[in-house]
Design a protein around this motif. Structure first.
Motif, short mmCIF file in Angstrom:
data_model
loop_
_atom_site.label_atom_id
_atom_site.label_comp_id
_atom_site.label_asym_id
_atom_site.label_seq_id
_atom_site.Cartn_x
_atom_site.Cartn_y
_atom_site.Cartn_z
N ASP A 81 0.85 -1.18 0.00
CA ASP A 81 0.00 0.00 0.00
C ASP A 81 0.88 1.23 0.00
OD1 ASP A 81 -2.34 -1.53 0.22
OD2 ASP A 81 -2.05 -1.72 2.38
N SER A 82 0.67 2.09 -1.00
CA SER A 82 1.41 3.36 -1.06
C SER A 82 0.44 4.50 -0.74
CB SER A 82 2.03 3.55 -2.44
OG SER A 82 1.02 3.81 -3.39
N ARG A 83 0.92 5.72 -0.89
CA ARG A 83 0.04 6.86 -0.64
C ARG A 83 -1.05 6.96 -1.69
NH1 ARG A 83 5.35 9.23 -0.14
NH2 ARG A 83 5.89 9.36 2.06
N SER A 84 -0.79 6.42 -2.89
CA SER A 84 -1.76 6.57 -3.98
C SER A 84 -2.63 5.34 -4.20
CB SER A 84 -1.02 6.89 -5.28
OG SER A 84 -0.12 5.85 -5.60
N GLY A 85 -2.31 4.21 -3.60
CA GLY A 85 -3.13 3.02 -3.79
C GLY A 85 -2.38 1.74 -3.47
N THR A 86 -2.94 0.61 -3.89
CA THR A 86 -2.34 -0.69 -3.66
C THR A 86 -1.69 -1.16 -4.96
OG1 THR A 86 -4.05 -1.18 -2.04
CG2 THR A 86 -2.81 -3.03 -2.88
N HIS A 87 -0.48 -1.70 -4.86
CA HIS A 87 0.27 -2.11 -6.04
C HIS A 87 0.78 -3.53 -5.86
CE1 HIS A 87 0.28 2.16 -6.98
NE2 HIS A 87 0.71 2.37 -5.75
N HIS A 113 10.61 3.18 -2.40
CA HIS A 113 9.18 3.53 -2.44
C HIS A 113 8.66 4.12 -1.13
CE1 HIS A 113 8.74 1.46 -6.28
NE2 HIS A 113 9.51 0.51 -5.78
N CYS A 115 8.17 2.72 1.65
CA CYS A 115 7.13 1.78 2.07
C CYS A 115 7.52 1.14 3.40
CB CYS A 115 6.98 0.72 0.97
SG CYS A 115 5.63 -0.38 1.27
#
Length: 161
Positions: A81-87, A113, A115
């Motif tokens: 999970d990043s600040r912009s979404g799940t990758h 990242h 993370c």
């Protein structure tokens, strides 16, 4: 952070409705046994309708490498999970141990990242054959004739004066 590789087996507690509940087995990377069990309950609660109060742990065992003296190519499939979404992501590392490759992955994800380890979920790990390696930084080590020059060699006098 020294990680250990655990295999945890758990299930829902038997009830009159479900006398033989299904058993779930999960491989978890954690610092110790207590954190591994906690991570098991966290992950199993996300996937199944099961939590610590309604479940039970059947077995916890640490997994060790069969041959820890041979360097291997490891592939790690993960979701973070990043600040912009799940990758979803696939990464490759070279190490003696799978736990060492996972530690490299946590450091690499933190550096590249930003993370945190709590937002990374390892989906799958595996040993990769040299012909299946995809990443450039790993391809350079797949040549069997790879040489590492000694860059800073100092010529010493043949005898002390």
């Amino acid at each position: 952070m020294r990680l250990h590789h655990y295999q945890i087996v758990g299930r829902k507690q038997p009830t009159e409705h479900e006398a033989e509940p299904p058993v779930f087995k999960m491989r978890v990377f954690a610092e110790n046994k207590v954190r591994a069990i906690s991570k098991f309950w966290y992950l199993i609660h996300q996937m199944k309708k099961m939590k610590k109060t309604t479940g039970e742990i059947l077995d916890v065992r640490e997994i060790f490498e069969k041959n820890p003296t041979v360097i291997e190519n490891y592939g790690i499939w993960l979701r973070y999970d990043s600040r912009s979404g799940t990758h979803n992501m696939y990464r490759e590392y070279r190490d003696l141990l799978l736990t060492g490759a996972v530690e490299q992955m946590y450091c690499d994800m933190a550096g590249r990242h930003r993370c945190r380890p709590r937002s990374i979920k390892i989906i799958r790990t595996g040993i990769i054959k040299p012909e299946d390696v995809k990443r450039k930084n790993m391809l350079q080590f797949q040549d069997p004739k790879v040489k590492f020059p000694l860059a800073h060699r100092i010529a010493r006098p043949p005898n002390k004066q």
